[in-house]
Design an enzyme around this catalytic site. Structure first.
Site, PDB file in Angstrom:
ATOM      1  N   LYS A 252      -8.518   1.339  19.226  1.00 14.57           N
ATOM      2  CA  LYS A 252      -7.050   2.193  19.870  1.00 14.57           C
ATOM      3  C   LYS A 252      -7.293   3.615  18.902  1.00 14.57           C
ATOM      4  CE  LYS A 252      -4.987  -2.007  20.827  1.00 14.57           C
ATOM      5  NZ  LYS A 252      -6.145  -2.797  20.959  1.00 14.57           N
TER       6      LYS A 252
ATOM      7  N   VAL B 290      -9.873  -9.041  17.785  1.00 14.57           N
ATOM      8  CA  VAL B 290     -10.682 -10.199  17.030  1.00 14.57           C
ATOM      9  C   VAL B 290     -10.192 -11.363  17.716  1.00 14.57           C
ATOM     10  CG1 VAL B 290     -10.886 -11.310  14.740  1.00 14.57           C
ATOM     11  CG2 VAL B 290     -10.905  -8.869  14.947  1.00 14.57           C
TER      12      VAL B 290
ATOM     13  N   TYR C 184       0.111   3.540  17.196  1.00 13.64           N
ATOM     14  CA  TYR C 184      -0.825   2.952  16.412  1.00 13.64           C
ATOM     15  C   TYR C 184      -2.255   3.268  16.340  1.00 13.64           C
ATOM     16  CZ  TYR C 184      -4.063  -1.101  15.077  1.00 13.64           C
ATOM     17  OH  TYR C 184      -5.171  -1.717  14.391  1.00 13.64           O
TER      18      TYR C 184
ATOM     19  N   LEU D 109     -10.639  -0.516   7.562  1.00 14.11           N
ATOM     20  CA  LEU D 109     -10.846  -1.293   9.082  1.00 14.11           C
ATOM     21  C   LEU D 109     -10.067  -0.170   9.934  1.00 14.11           C
ATOM     22  CD1 LEU D 109     -12.278  -3.470   7.292  1.00 14.11           C
ATOM     23  CD2 LEU D 109     -10.950  -5.042   8.710  1.00 14.11           C
ATOM     24  N   SER D 110     -10.732   0.130  10.920  1.00 13.43           N
ATOM     25  CA  SER D 110      -9.929   0.759  12.013  1.00 13.43           C
ATOM     26  C   SER D 110     -10.026   0.299  13.384  1.00 13.43           C
ATOM     27  CB  SER D 110     -10.803   2.204  12.102  1.00 13.43           C
ATOM     28  OG  SER D 110      -9.971   3.060  13.126  1.00 13.43           O
TER      29      SER D 110
ATOM     30  N   VAL E  78       0.939  -0.982  -0.057  1.00 10.91           N
ATOM     31  CA  VAL E  78       0.062   0.080   0.084  1.00 10.91           C
ATOM     32  C   VAL E  78       1.106   1.196  -0.028  1.00 10.91           C
ATOM     33  CG1 VAL E  78      -2.090  -1.245   1.101  1.00 10.91           C
ATOM     34  CG2 VAL E  78      -0.270  -0.015   2.624  1.00 10.91           C
TER      35      VAL E  78
ATOM     36  N   LYS F 108      -4.123   5.265  13.246  1.00 14.88           N
ATOM     37  CA  LYS F 108      -5.461   4.765  12.804  1.00 14.88           C
ATOM     38  C   LYS F 108      -6.420   5.984  12.973  1.00 14.88           C
ATOM     39  CE  LYS F 108      -6.267   1.176  11.353  1.00 14.88           C
ATOM     40  NZ  LYS F 108      -6.152   0.351  10.077  1.00 14.88           N
TER      41      LYS F 108
ATOM     42  N   GLY G 191      -9.174 -14.880  18.319  1.00 12.02           N
ATOM     43  CA  GLY G 191      -8.313 -15.946  17.720  1.00 12.02           C
ATOM     44  C   GLY G 191      -7.289 -15.248  16.700  1.00 12.02           C
TER      45      GLY G 191
END
Length: 272
Positions: A129, A170, A137, A125-126, A64, A141, A172
């Protein structure tokens, strides 16, 4: 929205979210084409040999950070799901310029390339945090969210629309604490940063279905936030490794005791 007519590109498509998103898309929505855009050829190869080898899938090596490569990849794309990011809090703390290059400059490149290529919808996707950030980080974001929301003004009448999804940890996913606890329980001891710590949790499937729903209903400029539970870290230890000793190691650089999904200012505007 007719998904069967859509060409979709997922940045960071070899990650935990990307794989689950592509699995559900192939099984239930049957898009015209799904493009996996990522920089790691080994992960793309492993993904292909482990069953992700559908005729509608395309693998595209790229970063990106590389706008010209992104522009080439986005040619003919209708929907972009932007998941590529440096996500590990300590790694971002110790490598701040790298986090900025990927999470902020990379987001800028996504916006510019999507506008130039005539993409219809872009969803980023944010993370929780990004709300009142105390680490790099989260700060990157937060900037990425602001860039995505404001990009709708740049789009004007072109038809390209940008929105974000913001949620918590998320369950796992690669790099999350649950796989670590499962590995540590074999030794009889698990490490906890602070027993008071709480985190918001969402499953991969819940996250993917929320994202799909947000793409379908987005109009441009939204930051979508799901209603998800918060859990104390010790409750998680009890569920995953109930018979293990707990060793407290202290909060790492850039960590909060408690995350929030919506700031007080956002909550005020929402109520209005």
């Amino acid at each position: 929205m007719n998904w069967q007519e859509q060409t979709i590109l997922v940045t960071g498509g070899t990650g935990s979210f990307g794989k689950k998103f592509i699995e559900i898309m192939l099984r239930e929505y049957h898009p015209k084409k799904l493009i996996i855009y990522s920089r790691d050829e080994l992960k793309q190869h492993e993904m292909r040999v482990h069953g992700f080898d559908h005729p509608s899938l395309r693998y595209f090596i790229g970063d990106v950070r590389d706008q010209s490569r992104l522009l080439r990849a986005l040619h003919g794309v209708d929907v972009v799901v932007h998941t590529a990011a440096l996500k590990q809090v300590p790694a971002c703390e110790y490598n701040p310029l790298e986090a900025v290059k990927t999470n902020i400059n990379g987001t800028t490149n996504i916006i510019d390339a999507a506008l130039d290529a005539g993409v219809t919808k872009v969803l980023g996707l944010s993370t929780d945090k990004a709300v009142n950030p105390v680490n790099l980080y989260g700060a990157t974001k937060l900037v990425a969210e602001k860039l995505f929301v404001q990009a709708n003004a740049y789009a004007g009448q072109t038809g390209t629309r940008f929105a974000c999804v913001r949620y918590g940890n998320v369950v796992g996913s690669r790099g999350s604490v649950i796989p670590l606890f499962m590995q540590q329980r074999e030794t009889g001891e698990v490490t906890v940063t602070d027993p008071r710590m709480t985190r918001f949790w969402i499953t991969l499937e819940q996250g993917v279905r929320f994202v799909i729903g947000c793409i379908e209903q987005m109009r441009g400029g939204e930051v979508f936030v799901p209603k998800i539970p918060s859990m104390n870290i010790m409750d998680l230890v009890t569920a995953v490794a109930p018979d293990c000793q707990v060793h407290e190691i202290g909060i790492r650089p850039g960590e909060k005791l408690h995350e929030v999904l919506i700031s007080e200012d956002e909550a005020h505007h929402t109520l209005e």
